[in-house]
Scaffold this motif. Structure first.
Motif, PDB file in Angstrom:
ATOM      1  N   SER A 285       0.833  -1.236  -0.154  1.00 41.37           N
ATOM      2  CA  SER A 285      -0.099   0.112   0.009  1.00 41.37           C
ATOM      3  C   SER A 285       1.062   1.270   0.052  1.00 41.37           C
TER       4      SER A 285
ATOM      5  N   VAL B  17      -3.412   0.179  -5.197  1.00 39.98           N
ATOM      6  CA  VAL B  17      -4.389   0.800  -4.694  1.00 39.98           C
ATOM      7  C   VAL B  17      -5.902   0.356  -5.085  1.00 39.98           C
TER       8      VAL B  17
ATOM      9  N   ASP C 192     -12.668   8.008  -5.495  1.00 38.76           N
ATOM     10  CA  ASP C 192     -11.342   8.169  -5.589  1.00 38.76           C
ATOM     11  C   ASP C 192     -11.139   8.357  -7.274  1.00 38.76           C
TER      12      ASP C 192
END
Length: 318
Positions: A92, A186, A192
């Motif tokens: 991440s 991601v 987003d």
């Protein structure tokens, strides 16, 4: 008469009467219950306190240990043992795109990266169970040495615990061996995705055309929400082995048959062309259960999601 009066006036001095003993009060019978209770309470205190004292006696940092044994000298701090997951870098966060990188986030593991041109070669597998990445929105975001986002590559295909060799590509990538690159995984949510504005007419209609190799897909939007998909795919027999070509032909014949009148397969001199014109606003239309195409999105999917996902798959979208 006088005798009776005398008898009546005669009284007995109580001091001369011997007292009769009725019973005896023993002090030891009162004291025994209290003693038993005191012993029980003391036993309970010892039972609770003994383990605590033992722990303190074995703990070099406790006050009791230091009081009895003095302050320990030449104490060497133990070397912390790495956790079971320390073999994986945190995917991440940006990690180097190198052969030595082995990174993980959630159930996705990526490792052994090499970069050439616009292609990333690596290995992928699932930490636990099976993951269909086509049904999820996971992207590999690639960054330059100056930490600039270069591309977001869509992760596709099915993963299990077996290691799988994969190639990821994007028209936005052009790797240079003299520079270092990093990447992270991601999991995108709808909020987003970066905003995209589709050029449209006065009625709000606009389109986005995405091309990759032999596939051209036009997505039609109304006020930035998907309402139609026009799919055109060409297969030339010379680009494949005979068996590969026959497998594609059977696959698209079955797909056209399932979609019905809105789709067709037409043979050409060099191979065949598959076409499908899907009107998502048509109340009579329902995607057949036998048709699975992850380039087909549901009605009212936002343009920003379609654009980001298709570009992430390597399509050139305009």
């Amino acid at each position: 008469m006088n005798n009776n009066l005398e008898n009546q006036n005669t009284f007995e001095d109580q001091r001369n009467v011997n007292a009769e003993v009725i019973g005896e009060l023993r002090k030891d019978k009162i004291g025994k219950p209290i003693l038993v209770i005191e012993i029980a309470v003391l036993f309970a205190i010892v039972l609770v306190a003994l383990p605590i004292v033992n722990r303190m006696m074995n703990d070099e940092n406790s006050t009791l240990y230091k009081l009895i044994n003095g302050k320990p000298s030449n104490i060497i701090s133990p070397t912390p043992n790495p956790s079971a997951n320390s073999e994986f870098a945190d995917a991440s966060k940006p990690q180097p795109l190198s052969m030595s990188t082995k990174m993980k986030t959630e159930n996705i593991i990526m490792q052994n990266f090499t970069t050439t041109g616009s292609v990333i070669k690596c290995q992928m597998y699932s930490y636990n169970g099976v993951i269909n990445l086509d049904e999820k929105e996971y992207y590999l975001e690639v960054y330059s040495s100056s930490n600039q986002l270069l591309a977001a590559v869509k992760l596709t295909g099915s993963l299990d615990i077996d290691v799988k060799d994969v190639e990821l590509t994007s028209s936005k990538l052009s790797f240079n061996s003299e520079y270092t690159y990093t990447a992270k995984i991601v999991h995108m949510k709808e909020a987003d995705y970066p905003a995209v504005t589709i050029s449209s007419d006065e009625s709000g209609l606009g389109s986005l055309t995405c091309t990759l190799k032999n596939s051209t897909i036009e997505y039609v939007f109304k006020n930035n929400y998907l309402i139609r998909i026009n799919d055109t795919t060409n297969y030339n027999v010379g680009d494949y082995t005979s068996q590969e070509y026959l497998n594609f032909k059977r696959q698209y014949d079955a797909k056209a048959q399932a979609l019905g009148t809105i789709a067709s397969v037409v043979e050409t001199e060099n191979g065949f062309v598959f076409k499908a014109n899907i009107n998502l606003e048509d109340p009579a239309f329902k995607m057949p259960n036998t048709v699975t195409d992850y380039n087909y999105y549901a009605m009212d999917t936002e343009a920003k999601v379609v654009s980001y996902s298709q570009i992430g798959k390597g399509y050139d979208c305009k």
